[in-house]
Design a protein around this motif. Structure first.
Motif, PDB file in Angstrom:
ATOM      1  N   ILE A  25       0.834  -1.207   0.000  1.00 10.08           N
ATOM      2  CA  ILE A  25       0.000   0.000   0.000  1.00 10.08           C
ATOM      3  C   ILE A  25       0.864   1.250   0.000  1.00 10.08           C
ATOM      4  O   ILE A  25       0.655   2.189  -0.781  1.00 10.08           O
ATOM      5  CB  ILE A  25      -0.943   0.000   1.219  1.00 10.08           C
ATOM      6  CG1 ILE A  25      -2.000  -1.102   1.063  1.00 10.08           C
ATOM      7  CG2 ILE A  25      -1.614   1.350   1.403  1.00 10.08           C
ATOM      8  CD1 ILE A  25      -2.840  -1.329   2.300  1.00 10.08           C
ATOM      9  N   LEU A  26       1.874   1.258   0.881  1.00  9.66           N
ATOM     10  CA  LEU A  26       2.739   2.434   0.971  1.00  9.66           C
ATOM     11  C   LEU A  26       3.516   2.637  -0.330  1.00  9.66           C
ATOM     12  O   LEU A  26       3.685   3.768  -0.800  1.00  9.66           O
ATOM     13  CB  LEU A  26       3.699   2.275   2.157  1.00  9.66           C
ATOM     14  CG  LEU A  26       4.449   3.529   2.604  1.00  9.66           C
ATOM     15  CD1 LEU A  26       3.489   4.673   2.870  1.00  9.66           C
ATOM     16  CD2 LEU A  26       5.269   3.233   3.847  1.00  9.66           C
ATOM     17  N   ILE A  34       1.232   4.195  -2.922  1.00  7.48           N
ATOM     18  CA  ILE A  34       1.012   5.621  -2.676  1.00  7.48           C
ATOM     19  C   ILE A  34       2.229   6.434  -3.104  1.00  7.48           C
ATOM     20  O   ILE A  34       2.113   7.433  -3.823  1.00  7.48           O
ATOM     21  CB  ILE A  34       0.697   5.868  -1.180  1.00  7.48           C
ATOM     22  CG1 ILE A  34      -0.646   5.240  -0.807  1.00  7.48           C
ATOM     23  CG2 ILE A  34       0.694   7.359  -0.865  1.00  7.48           C
ATOM     24  CD1 ILE A  34      -1.842   5.928  -1.402  1.00  7.48           C
ATOM     25  N   VAL A  35       3.411   5.992  -2.656  1.00  6.71           N
ATOM     26  CA  VAL A  35       4.630   6.718  -3.016  1.00  6.71           C
ATOM     27  C   VAL A  35       4.832   6.683  -4.525  1.00  6.71           C
ATOM     28  O   VAL A  35       5.222   7.679  -5.148  1.00  6.71           O
ATOM     29  CB  VAL A  35       5.845   6.122  -2.275  1.00  6.71           C
ATOM     30  CG1 VAL A  35       7.135   6.743  -2.778  1.00  6.71           C
ATOM     31  CG2 VAL A  35       5.712   6.328  -0.777  1.00  6.71           C
ATOM     32  N   LEU A  46       2.489   6.492  -6.840  1.00  5.06           N
ATOM     33  CA  LEU A  46       1.533   7.391  -7.479  1.00  5.06           C
ATOM     34  C   LEU A  46       1.971   8.847  -7.330  1.00  5.06           C
ATOM     35  O   LEU A  46       1.831   9.648  -8.255  1.00  5.06           O
ATOM     36  CB  LEU A  46       0.138   7.195  -6.879  1.00  5.06           C
ATOM     37  CG  LEU A  46      -0.584   5.898  -7.263  1.00  5.06           C
ATOM     38  CD1 LEU A  46      -1.884   5.764  -6.498  1.00  5.06           C
ATOM     39  CD2 LEU A  46      -0.840   5.854  -8.762  1.00  5.06           C
ATOM     40  N   VAL A  47       2.492   9.198  -6.142  1.00  2.00           N
ATOM     41  CA  VAL A  47       2.988  10.570  -5.954  1.00  2.00           C
ATOM     42  C   VAL A  47       4.145  10.828  -6.907  1.00  2.00           C
ATOM     43  O   VAL A  47       4.227  11.880  -7.547  1.00  2.00           O
ATOM     44  CB  VAL A  47       3.417  10.799  -4.489  1.00  2.00           C
ATOM     45  CG1 VAL A  47       4.063  12.168  -4.333  1.00  2.00           C
ATOM     46  CG2 VAL A  47       2.225  10.677  -3.561  1.00  2.00           C
ATOM     47  N   GLY A  48       5.051   9.857  -7.020  1.00  2.00           N
ATOM     48  CA  GLY A  48       6.165   9.998  -7.952  1.00  2.00           C
ATOM     49  C   GLY A  48       5.675  10.139  -9.385  1.00  2.00           C
ATOM     50  O   GLY A  48       6.198  10.941 -10.163  1.00  2.00           O
ATOM     51  N   TYR A  49       4.642   9.368  -9.715  1.00  2.27           N
ATOM     52  CA  TYR A  49       4.072   9.426 -11.063  1.00  2.27           C
ATOM     53  C   TYR A  49       3.514  10.818 -11.352  1.00  2.27           C
ATOM     54  O   TYR A  49       3.774  11.389 -12.419  1.00  2.27           O
ATOM     55  CB  TYR A  49       2.973   8.372 -11.180  1.00  2.27           C
ATOM     56  CG  TYR A  49       2.116   8.487 -12.408  1.00  2.27           C
ATOM     57  CD1 TYR A  49       0.858   9.083 -12.343  1.00  2.27           C
ATOM     58  CD2 TYR A  49       2.549   8.006 -13.639  1.00  2.27           C
ATOM     59  CE1 TYR A  49       0.066   9.193 -13.460  1.00  2.27           C
ATOM     60  CE2 TYR A  49       1.757   8.111 -14.765  1.00  2.27           C
ATOM     61  CZ  TYR A  49       0.514   8.710 -14.663  1.00  2.27           C
ATOM     62  OH  TYR A  49      -0.279   8.824 -15.773  1.00  2.27           O
ATOM     63  N   THR A  50       2.735  11.381 -10.400  1.00  6.54           N
ATOM     64  CA  THR A  50       2.187  12.721 -10.631  1.00  6.54           C
ATOM     65  C   THR A  50       3.303  13.757 -10.656  1.00  6.54           C
ATOM     66  O   THR A  50       3.198  14.780 -11.319  1.00  6.54           O
ATOM     67  CB  THR A  50       1.158  13.101  -9.551  1.00  6.54           C
ATOM     68  OG1 THR A  50       1.777  13.052  -8.264  1.00  6.54           O
ATOM     69  CG2 THR A  50      -0.018  12.149  -9.563  1.00  6.54           C
ATOM     70  N   TRP A  51       4.384  13.475  -9.922  1.00  9.17           N
ATOM     71  CA  TRP A  51       5.530  14.383  -9.914  1.00  9.17           C
ATOM     72  C   TRP A  51       6.167  14.438 -11.309  1.00  9.17           C
ATOM     73  O   TRP A  51       6.417  15.504 -11.864  1.00  9.17           O
ATOM     74  CB  TRP A  51       6.549  13.897  -8.889  1.00  9.17           C
ATOM     75  CG  TRP A  51       7.571  14.905  -8.487  1.00  9.17           C
ATOM     76  CD1 TRP A  51       7.927  16.046  -9.152  1.00  9.17           C
ATOM     77  CD2 TRP A  51       8.392  14.859  -7.322  1.00  9.17           C
ATOM     78  NE1 TRP A  51       8.908  16.714  -8.472  1.00  9.17           N
ATOM     79  CE2 TRP A  51       9.215  16.009  -7.347  1.00  9.17           C
ATOM     80  CE3 TRP A  51       8.518  13.968  -6.255  1.00  9.17           C
ATOM     81  CZ2 TRP A  51      10.155  16.283  -6.345  1.00  9.17           C
ATOM     82  CZ3 TRP A  51       9.448  14.251  -5.269  1.00  9.17           C
ATOM     83  CH2 TRP A  51      10.253  15.390  -5.317  1.00  9.17           C
ATOM     84  N   ASP A  83       4.120  16.200 -13.811  1.00  9.91           N
ATOM     85  CA  ASP A  83       3.747  17.562 -13.451  1.00  9.91           C
ATOM     86  C   ASP A  83       4.500  18.524 -14.356  1.00  9.91           C
ATOM     87  O   ASP A  83       5.572  19.015 -14.025  1.00  9.91           O
ATOM     88  CB  ASP A  83       4.098  17.812 -11.982  1.00  9.91           C
ATOM     89  CG  ASP A  83       3.476  19.090 -11.467  1.00  9.91           C
ATOM     90  OD1 ASP A  83       3.841  19.515 -10.361  1.00  9.91           O
ATOM     91  OD2 ASP A  83       2.640  19.670 -12.187  1.00  9.91           O
TER      92      ASP A  83
END
Lengths: 288, 133
Positions: B25-26, B29-30, B32-37, B40
């Motif tokens: 899970i963690l 999440i990390v 997905l954040v990296g992906y949006t980063w 961006d």
């Protein structure tokens, strides 16, 4: 022998997770009802999200070395605390996503970036609560000394009143922060009957988990408790109704609901505030 | 006895499974954040407003539903939407709406209310302004 041991292992593990989640709910629920966090989460940059996760890991790791959410303790070992930290953060993220979904702050149409931002920002106090779970309400070790006390058979009605009083106090402590804010009206406006039913079910399940399943202090005492509603199921339902009533009174007290408002408005506002009130009520019955 | 107590208790299989799930899970999440980063690209908001639904008349008032969508990258704040009804060459009625936040890919809906029938004139909807957070 082998089967019995395996069953105990899973039972213990699930209890630990439930205890952690309940600690998270107690600590994190007020911030879940704060629209500033929804907005800031919606706008957060990925860099800030990464930073939040990293800082959260450090703080939860430190907390896990002293307390944590597990009943069995070997937290003095660094890697064990690190493992518990990963689990605490994951519990926080899952529970937050669940409640945000329930409150309709997360929907299927929410963009990925916004969903991540809201969930991560809300999970910060939640994961801290998971790590502080044992600190909040202790564990069953403290109450073992009281098992020897003889039950007072004449005090059935008194025990019931004590339960109701503790529920009201706990509900008030948690929900009093939320009742005067605009979040209840905003969430009530966004919800709909199926989600309200889900909110009722979630309130009952979380309340039951806190009082009867998580292994917090006084749990043995609660199972032996005398009173009209002495069964776990009836006590859970009774405390939910008492919490709803307390929530409605608080909303009226802060003039968020008036007698000229339609009954449907009373219903959805009360149900929205009922979730934190019920969690507070459950904690009250353990702590008071 | 002392030696036995200090022995490290093994993590049970249940605990290892829980840790595996939690790590997954963690990691998601990390990730997905990296992906949006990575995705961006600091693209500005691109806002458009339209009224696809039928205009409804209720109690002598005309409801004009609209929806506004952000097809750009960044979140837009305080999105202002204006409606102008021109009848016989004159501005008969106007309407204004503001939306607090409009994230990338997000759609918000609302309605303008007019006393005169928009069908008898020319109705213009437009995004007037927004603020960057």
């Amino acid at each position: 022998m082998r089967k019995k041991h395996q069953k105990n292992v899973w039972n213990s593990e699930i209890n630990d997770i439930i205890r952690g989640a309940c600690g998270g709910f107690l600590f994190g629920i007020p911030l879940l009802y704060t629209m500033e966090v929804w907005w800031i989460g919606s706008l957060a940059k990925p860099q800030l999200m990464m930073m939040a996760i990293a800082l959260l890991f450090i703080v939860v790791f430190i907390l896990n070395q002293t307390e944590g959410f597990r009943k069995r303790r070997y937290n003095w070992l660094g890697y064990q605390a690190a493992i518990d930290t990963v689990e605490a953060i994951a519990i926080g993220i899952v529970c937050c996503a669940f409640v945000l979904l329930l409150l309709r702050e997360l929907t299927l149409e929410t963009s990925l970036k916004e969903a991540l931002g809201k969930t991560i920002y809300e999970s910060v106090p939640f994961a801290l609560g998971v790590a502080l779970a044992n600190q909040f309400l202790g564990d069953t070790r403290n109450s073992e000394q009281e098992n020897g006390k003889a039950p007072n058979k004449g005090g059935e009605l008194h025990a019931t009143f004590a339960d109701v009083g503790a529920t009201v106090i706990g509900a008030t402590v948690i929900a009093f922060n939320i009742a005067p804010t605009d979040e209840v009206a905003m969430l009530a406006a966004a919800t709909s009957p199926p989600w309200e039913l889900a909110m009722i079910a979630a309130s009952l399940l979380i309340s039951y988990g806190i009082v009867f399943q998580a292994g917090f202090s006084d749990q043995q005492k609660r199972r032996q408790q005398q009173g009209i509603f002495q069964r776990p199921s009836s006590e859970t339902i009774m405390s939910y109704l008492v919490s709803l009533l307390a929530g409605a009174v608080m909303l009226w007290f802060f003039q968020k609901l008036t007698f000229s408002d339609p009954w449907t408005m009373w219903l959805d506002h009360t149900l929205v505030l009922g979730l934190p009130a019920t969690i507070g009520g459950a904690a009250g019955r353990l702590a008071i | 006895m002392t030696q036995t107590e200090q022995q490290q208790p093994e993590r049970s299989p249940a605990e290892w499974i829980t840790f595996t799930v939690a790590s997954f899970i963690l990691a998601v999440i990390v990730g997905l954040v990296g992906y949006t980063w990575l995705n961006d690209n600091n693209q500005p908001p691109i806002l458009s407003v339209s009224n696809k639904e039928t205009i409804k008349e209720i109690n002598g008032q005309f409801y004009v539903p609209f929806e506004v969508v952000n097809t750009g990258g960044d979140t837009a704040e305080s999105v202002q939407i204006m409606a102008e009804l021109v009848i016989n060459g004159e501005v008969a009625e106007t309407g204004e709406q503001q939306i607090d936040f409009l994230s990338s890919g997000e759609t918000e809906e609302g309605a303008f209310i007019f006393r005169q029938n928009p069908g008898q004139g020319k109705l213009t909807l437009r995004v007037a302004s927004y603020k960057l957070p």
